[in-house]
Every structure is written in structure tokens, then in C-alpha cells.
Design an enzyme around this catalytic site. Structure first.
Site, PDB file in Angstrom:
ATOM      1  N   ILE A  17       1.043  -1.454  -0.012  1.00  0.00           N
ATOM      2  CA  ILE A  17       0.041   0.068   0.451  1.00  0.00           C
ATOM      3  C   ILE A  17       0.799   1.085   0.514  1.00  0.00           C
ATOM      4  O   ILE A  17       1.248   1.892   0.427  1.00  0.00           O
ATOM      5  CB  ILE A  17      -0.900   0.124   1.554  1.00  0.00           C
ATOM      6  CG1 ILE A  17      -1.732  -1.413   1.608  1.00  0.00           C
ATOM      7  CG2 ILE A  17      -1.828   1.904   1.151  1.00  0.00           C
ATOM      8  CD1 ILE A  17      -2.706  -1.499   0.161  1.00  0.00           C
ATOM      9  N   GLN A  22     -10.138   5.268  -0.528  1.00  0.00           N
ATOM     10  CA  GLN A  22     -10.666   4.481  -1.717  1.00  0.00           C
ATOM     11  C   GLN A  22     -11.615   3.289  -1.679  1.00  0.00           C
ATOM     12  O   GLN A  22     -12.191   3.760  -1.823  1.00  0.00           O
ATOM     13  CB  GLN A  22      -9.614   4.683  -3.073  1.00  0.00           C
ATOM     14  CG  GLN A  22      -8.932   5.635  -3.576  1.00  0.00           C
ATOM     15  CD  GLN A  22      -9.858   5.450  -4.637  1.00  0.00           C
ATOM     16  OE1 GLN A  22     -10.184   4.996  -5.732  1.00  0.00           O
ATOM     17  NE2 GLN A  22     -10.023   7.098  -4.377  1.00  0.00           N
ATOM     18  N   GLY A  76      -4.301  -1.696  -6.925  1.00  0.00           N
ATOM     19  CA  GLY A  76      -4.854  -0.801  -6.959  1.00  0.00           C
ATOM     20  C   GLY A  76      -5.904  -1.471  -5.702  1.00  0.00           C
ATOM     21  O   GLY A  76      -5.491  -2.334  -5.720  1.00  0.00           O
ATOM     22  N   GLU A  88     -11.153  -0.007  -6.785  1.00  0.00           N
ATOM     23  CA  GLU A  88     -12.456  -0.962  -6.785  1.00  0.00           C
ATOM     24  C   GLU A  88     -13.093  -2.505  -6.181  1.00  0.00           C
ATOM     25  O   GLU A  88     -13.446  -2.965  -5.855  1.00  0.00           O
ATOM     26  CB  GLU A  88     -12.555  -1.112  -8.513  1.00  0.00           C
ATOM     27  CG  GLU A  88     -12.301   0.306  -9.803  1.00  0.00           C
ATOM     28  CD  GLU A  88     -12.470  -0.223 -11.026  1.00  0.00           C
ATOM     29  OE1 GLU A  88     -11.932  -1.657 -10.919  1.00  0.00           O
ATOM     30  OE2 GLU A  88     -12.308   0.355 -11.484  1.00  0.00           O
TER      31      GLU A  88
END
Length: 732
Positions: free
Chosen positions: A616, A625, A689, A692
Site C-alpha cells: 500500500i 478509496q 490498486g 474497485e
């Protein structure tokens, strides 16, 4: 630089800045209202005029006539761009529905005109004077009616999006325990805060767009294709984006009309698509019908997994593949996953945050909960028992890094899962029925080629330039962290410039590849700059150390500033070796809800996500996020739905008054935990990432919690009180 194998030693193996929670370097601009968002860039071009879009009043048919005479005579009007006066635009590979031009109407609120005037109010008033008549045609607007005739959808990289391993039919038939259920999810809107907005200006045959777009290079190519001009003649500048969620991956009508309007008025024109037009004019997440079949033995070991997903779209459009995550989540000797597409005449369906997986989890993870209840096995334990050794949909591959079991176990411990009552509707808190739910989460972790330019000025300060975008995700900060780490300088000595097509082409923001790939491109550029600096000082680039603003090699040392002004470009590419891996991110999602025993009102009390997403880079922005995605998932589970007028083929609730999204009062405290599991396969920073992953699973955890609280199983989203109230337990 090309990654041809899992990474070994890198220049960021002992990070001092990467991995630390860091406040956004662009935060002061945003909190003071000085960040340059597209529509507010008043100083980029002088004498800006205003455009106002007119949308079609039918869903399908032909424009018979358009009377613009009164509009042309209205005060302040400079030009009117009409679809009848404009041949259909060129074809962009990224748009399935036509954006403008010609008499044909393929969906409601398709742009058919743009009025350009001295002021916004004048443009709006003149637009109201345009009179249009149509030859309306009937259309198909209901997914259920085209389901049986749907065809296998195309995949991202294959012509048919269907995966079969083993004999699913035989394995399912032979399984001692079976589940066969159908779930539906509605059409959903991105509903981002900033509308589609563009300022366009021509200088001769050169076009500049100051816009709001997630993918600068795609936007540039699309505009060139649509307008039939050389790509070299288009500049795109998109430094700040007020939310996109996939809705700004592709060029939208406002950019096209700003360009056409500027050409017609012979001066710069700005266009912000009106909020009531956005939902029908642009794209959305398509509704799905999903059938999940699971066959298991009495110990809960899955023997057959079948997940089929149906969605509809405009002719030639893609599918919302709800079965995507099922190919990676659970073990099973035989599995069938498939996506089917039917033709509808609604507005175009296209990418929205975690396309496919976000909707797919709402079916699969509820099915797993139902199976657990049938078997009498704890839902967390059922998932752990079916942890696969290889990807179920591609058993010849390996997982690049997978810690889902740890996510589930740690999450259960943190959440107090052991206190959950297995019997539904058995826990009360006054008038409230209380329940807990769990879901696993998976979202792919793709990589994409990405480039950047990194330079040093005469004072030893670092400057990074790339066409990467920041859609609110924190790109500015993680790119600065990467450059500072690589070059051995404090974060305050790094400046980052994003979103301009004049700079090296990055991965862009989308598909959860942005953070991973854009920082890798910056890393590659830093490696090249370090070589130049080391060579200037006569050092060995392989052994030179960049620390605290100095460069050292052995006992020799120089200030970084002594290198003078230098710059280098770098590109990170990825070799075919990654094709041998399932590269994913994982999460254990937990939720507790309370349901009013009298009214059926659902309130979320707390949520937890334990995430496995590589290293991270910035835990602070990564948490933002994930909690944003969790809130979005809560909306999909409990309230969001685009209501279709099935007579006339449009979304009725096409503004933020009618399309309900969660607000602060709807969302409780959210806890996010990162395992921080560097992945050598992904890239030099070993990061993935998370933007999502956070929407994949929380909605299912909420749905399962509602069932645990009430004993009412809703398989037709959203879970609104009218679907609960008749089945609520009797009030004692």
C-alpha cells in the site's frame, strides 16, 4: 524498462516515504476551491462563450425536422450546431453509441443540437426555442424480454466470454447439495459530482480541450477520430477530475459539441452537460439477471460452480459480466461461467467502477450465504473450505499473491463474528432486528504500459510530468511519493504535473490499474534519471545511493543539486510472463445492520473491510478509496436504481433529486485494514490498486446481514423496505 519476470532487488526495497500515510499534496487546492476543474478554467482561453446541449425527446427513431430560426434570433446567440446540419461524426473505438450528427436517434437525450451564446443563461433560453419533430420507432427496453434470445458476449480479450472447466452439468447433477437461484440488479448511474465539462479552442487547425477525462491519450485519439483530424492536432488537458467512476473513461458529447461549437462561433466555447441530461445521454452500469448454481458435498466442498449473467446494451455494445469474479474465487472441479448480451434501445451501458464484478458479487456472495445456511456451516468457514490452489477458471495459471483466507479470518476476529446468531431474526435491540453478514471480495489487478518524465532543476528539486490523471484517487501524492523515494529527496521537493497530452503517455485512471502502472512508469523514469546523474558525477549507476538530497558512491558524495538541470523519460512495460498468473486483489467484507421491525427500514450500523492489495503506497488515500467504494456498494444494495419508462424507453429519475445515493446519515463508521502484502509479479513497487476492490462484496455483506436480521431473503436489488415488510417477523 520491461518487466520480464517477478521483480527482484529494486531501488525502493527499504522505503522511507512509500508506505507511509501521507496527506494529499493537492489537498490545499481542493479545500480552498482553487484546483482547476474543467468548467472553471476561465483563464486558459480568452473570451469564452457558453454552449447548451439539446437532447432528443425520443428513445429511437429519426428527426423529421428541427426549427432553429427563433433560437438564432435570440439575444446573445453566436451559433447553433444542429445534428441535421452535421454529418454523423467519425467512429471512435471507445464509444458504442453515436455521439452526434445526422437525423438518426438511438437513445433518449442523445445530443441533437448545441446553442452557443455570450452567456449560459442566453444559451439556455435560446435552446428552449428550438422546435423538433420526430418519427418515433418502437424499441425494446426490458432485459427480461430479450434474455432468451441473448447471445454469448464478447470478452475483453476473447471473442466469447464463456469459460468451462470439467463437466459442469454432470457434476451439478451428482452433487448431494444443490443451490439454484436467480438474482437481479438494476441499471445504475455513476452520479459523479462534477458533470461532463469541456472548454474547446481552435488555433487554425489545432484543437485544445480543457476537459474532465480519465484517459487523456484515449480522449485525444477519440477526438481526432470523431472529428477526422490528425491526432497530432489535438491537445487534451485534464489535471483535475471531480469524480468519474468509469463514466469519464471515454469522450462524451459535451467535448464534441464544445469543439464543434468553437469552430462555428470562431471563439472558445465551454460546455457543461446539464445534470438532467447526463444519465440518459451518457453511459451507465447495465442491469443484470444472474443465475447461480452451486453443487457441494455435505461437508461444504464445492463440486460444481455455475454462474451465468445476462445484460442488455445498444447494438454492438459490451456486457456487464457478473460472472467475472467467479472464475477466481472458489475451488471446484467443474465450473461454468458465462456472459450473455441482448439488444436494448436504452442509453449505452459501459464501464462503471468494477464493471462486472460489482454486480456479480451481489449474486455470488449471497448464493454462498444461502449455501452455507442449507449446509449448516458458518459462512466464513464455507468460504475458507473452498479456497482454491489454482484459479478455478484457469487452472493452468498461478495466483500472483492471494491472502483471502487471512482477510476472512482477521476480519471475523476484528468484527466479533463469533457473536453472530446463526438463526435469522433472533437478535433484537428494542424495535430493531439486528444481523451480521459477510462476503468475500475479488477484483483483478491488471497492469498497463505507462510512461513519465522526471527531471531535476538546478536547486535539486524534482519535477514529474505525465498524462496520468487524478480522479480523486490521490495520483498526485503517490506519484510524488514514488519520485521522492527513488530520488532520495523529501516529499516537499517534488512537484507533479498531470493530465496534459503534451507529456508522456501513462496508463491513465481506470480498471484499478492506475496506481500500479503510473507509479511504475515514474519508477522507470527515475531509474533513467539516476543513471544520468550518476554518470555526470562519474559514479556507477548500479551502486550509487540517492539519500537525503545527496548522491553517494563509496566514500565520494555530491549534492543532488550539483548535477544541474537534467531530465529523463522512462516507460514501464510488462512481459508475457504475467499471462501465467491470476493477478488479483482480495477482501473480507463484514457488515452489521438493523432493520426496523415495524417499517422494514434498513440502517447500516458498521462495516469492515480487510484488504489484500499488495504493498500500500499511501494507506491514508487507499483507505479513502475503499470507504468510498463501500459507500457506493451500500447504495447499490439498498437504494440505487434507474427506473425505466418502458413505454418510451428512458430513465425517469435522471437527476440527483430522483436518483438516490447514500448520504452521510446513511453511512456508519467504516473500518479498513490492509494486510500490506507486496506482490513481486505486479511491478517494481509491488503495489496493486484498491479503488474497485472496495465495491466488490460490501453490498452482498449488507444483503446477507439483512437476511440474518429478518429472515427475509431479497434477491432483487435494491433491498427496499417494500420487499421486506410483508415477510418481517410478527411483532410480539
Amino acid at each position: 524498462m520491461k518487466l520480464e519476470a517477478p521483480v527482484g532487488k529494486t531501488i525502493v526495497d527499504d522505503p522511507k516515504i512509500i508506505g507511509k500515510s501521507t496527506r494529499r499534496i493537492d489537498g490545499p487546492l481542493k479545500t480552498t476551491g482553487t484546483a482547476p476543474y474543467a468548467y472553471e478554467r476561465h483563464g486558459v482561453a480568452a473570451n469564452q462563450a457558453y454552449g447548451y446541449i439539446v437532447g432528443a425527446g425520443i428513445a429511437r427513431g429519426t428527426i423529421a425536422s428541427m426549427d432553429v430560426a427563433a433560437a438564432r434570433q435570440a439575444p446573445g446567440v453566436l451559433a447553433i450546431v444542429s445534428a441535421l446540419d452535421t454529418p454523423p461524426l467519425g467512429k471512435s473505438q471507445f464509444n458504442d453509441a453515436p455521439l452526434f450528427g445526422g437525423p438518426r436517434v438511438t437513445h433518449y437525450h442523445q445530443a441533437i443540437a448545441c446553442v452557443v451564446a455570450e452567456t449560459f443563461e442566453q444559451a439556455r433560453a435560446a435552446a428552449a426555442l428550438i422546435r423538433t419533430t420526430y418519427e418515433r420507432e418502437s424499441g425494446q427496453y426490458e432485459l427480461a424480454k430479450v434474455k432468451d434470445g441473448a447471445k454469448i458476449a464478447r470478452g475483453w480479450t476473447v471473442p466469447e466470454d464463456v469459460v468451462r472447466n470439467g463437466d459442469f452439468a454432470a457434476a451439478f447433477a451428482a452433487a448431494p447439495v444443490k443451490l439454484d437461484q436467480t438474482y437481479t440488479t438494476p441499471d445504475l448511474s455513476h452520479a459523479m459530482m462534477e458533470p461532463f465539462a469541456t472548454i474547446a479552442a481552435w488555433q487554425g487547425d489545432k484543437l485544445t480541450l480543457w476537459t474532465s477525462n480519465q484517459m487523456v491519450a484515449w480522449c485525444r485519439k477519440s477526438m481526432a477520430d470523431l472529428l477526422r483530424i490528425p491526432e497530432a492536432n489535438v491537445r487534451v488537458d485534464s489535471p483535475f477530475i471531480g469524480g468519474g467512476f468509469g463514466g469519464k473513461l471515454f469522450v462524451r458529447a459535451e467535448a464534441v459539441l464544445a469543439a464543434l461549437g468553437a469552430r462555428a462561433a470562431q471563439r472558445p466555447v465551454k460546455v457543461a452537460m446539464q445534470r438532467p441530461l447526463m444519465i440518459n445521454n451518457a453511459t451507465h452500469r447495465q442491469a443484470t439477471i444472474q443465475r447461480v448454481r452451486i453443487g457441494a458435498d455435505k461437508d461444504g466442498r464445492i463440486q460444481a460452480m455455475g454462474h451465468e449473467s445476462w445484460s442488455g446494451n445498444v447494438p454492438g455494445g459490451g456486457a456487464e459480466n457478473g460472472s467475472a469474479q467467479t472464475r477466481s474465487l472458489y475451488a471446484g472441479a467443474a465450473n461454468l461461467t458465462a456472459s450473455y448480451i441482448g439488444e436494448l434501445h436504452l442509453p449505452e451501458g459501459n464501464a462503471m467502477r468494477a464493471p462486472g464484478e460489482a454486480a456479480g458479487h451481489l449474486a455470488l456472495e449471497v448464493a454462498m450465504d444461502e449455501l452455507a445456511e442449507t449446509l449448516g456451516i458458518d459462512p466464513v468457514e464455507l468460504r475458507i473450505r473452498n479456497e482454491p490452489e489454482t484459479p478455478p477458471g484457469a487452472p493452468d495459471k498461478r495466483f500472483s499473491g492471494r491472502h483471502l483466507v487471512e482477510c476472512l479470518r482477521q476480519g471475523a476476529d476484528r468484527f466479533g463474528w463469533s457473536q453472530r446468531a446463526a438463526r435469522p431474526a433472533s437478535v433484537r435491540d428494542g424495535r430493531w432486528l439486528v444481523g451480521m453478514g459477510v462476503a468475500a471480495g475479488y477484483r483483478g489487478a491488471p497492469t498497463a504500459k505507462s510512461s513519465a518524465r522526471v527531471g531535476i532543476d538546478g536547486d535539486g528539486k524534482i519535477v514529474v510530468a505525465t498524462d496520468m490523471t487524478d480522479i480523486g484517487t490521490g495520483s498526485y501524492t503517490i506519484i510524488a511519493q514514488t519520485a521522492a523515494e527513488c530520488m532520495g529527496v523529501p516529499l516537499k521537493d517534488v512537484s507533479v504535473f498531470l493530465g496534459d497530452s503534451r507529456w508522456p503517455v501513462s496508463s491513465g485512471s481506470g480498471g484499478q490499474w492506475g496506481a500500479t502502472s503510473s507509479t511504475a512508469g515514474v519508477y522507470a523514469a527515475c531509474v533513467e534519471l539516476r543513471k544520468l546523474i550518476a554518470q555526470k558525477f562519474g559514479f556507477n549507476p548500479e551502486t550509487a545511493a540517492f539519500v537525503n538530497g545527496k548522491v553517494r558512491d563509496g566514500t565520494a558524495s555530491h549534492r543532488l543539486a550539483d548535477a544541474g538541470a537534467l531530465s529523463a523519460e522512462g516507460t514501464m512495460e510488462y512481459g508475457a510472463f504475467q499471462d501465467g498468473y491470476d493477478m488479483g486483489t482480495y477482501a473480507g467484507h463484514f457488515a452489521e445492520v438493523a432493520v426496523d421491525a415495524y417499517s422494514g427500514e434498513v440502517r447500516i450500523r458498521r462495516m469492515l473491510a480487510v484488504c489484500d492489495a499488495g504493498r500500500i503506497i499511501n494507506p491514508l488515500s487507499a483507505r479513502s478509496q475503499v470507504i468510498g467504494a463501500m459507500a457506493m456498494a451500500a447504495g447499490a444494495a439498498l437504494m440505487e436504481e434507474l427506473a425505466i419508462d418502458k413505454r418510451f424507453g428512458f430513465f425517469v429519475n435522471h437527476d440527483l433529486a430522483g436518483y438516490e445515493v447514500p448520504v452521510h446519515a446513511d453511512i456508519p463508521h467504516m473500518e479498513v485494514v490492509f494486510l500490506d502484502t507486496p506482490d513481486d509479479v505486479i511491478g517494481p513497487l509491488r503495489a496493486k490498486g484498491v479503488g474497485e476492490l472496495g465495491i466488490c462484496g460490501p453490498g452482498s455483506a449488507i444483503a446477507n446481514a439483512v437476511y440474518n436480521a429478518t429472515g427475509v431473503r431479497v434477491r432483487d436489488y435494491p433491498i427496499t423496505l417494500d420487499k421486506l415488510i410483508d415477510g418481517l417477523p410478527a411483532i410480539a
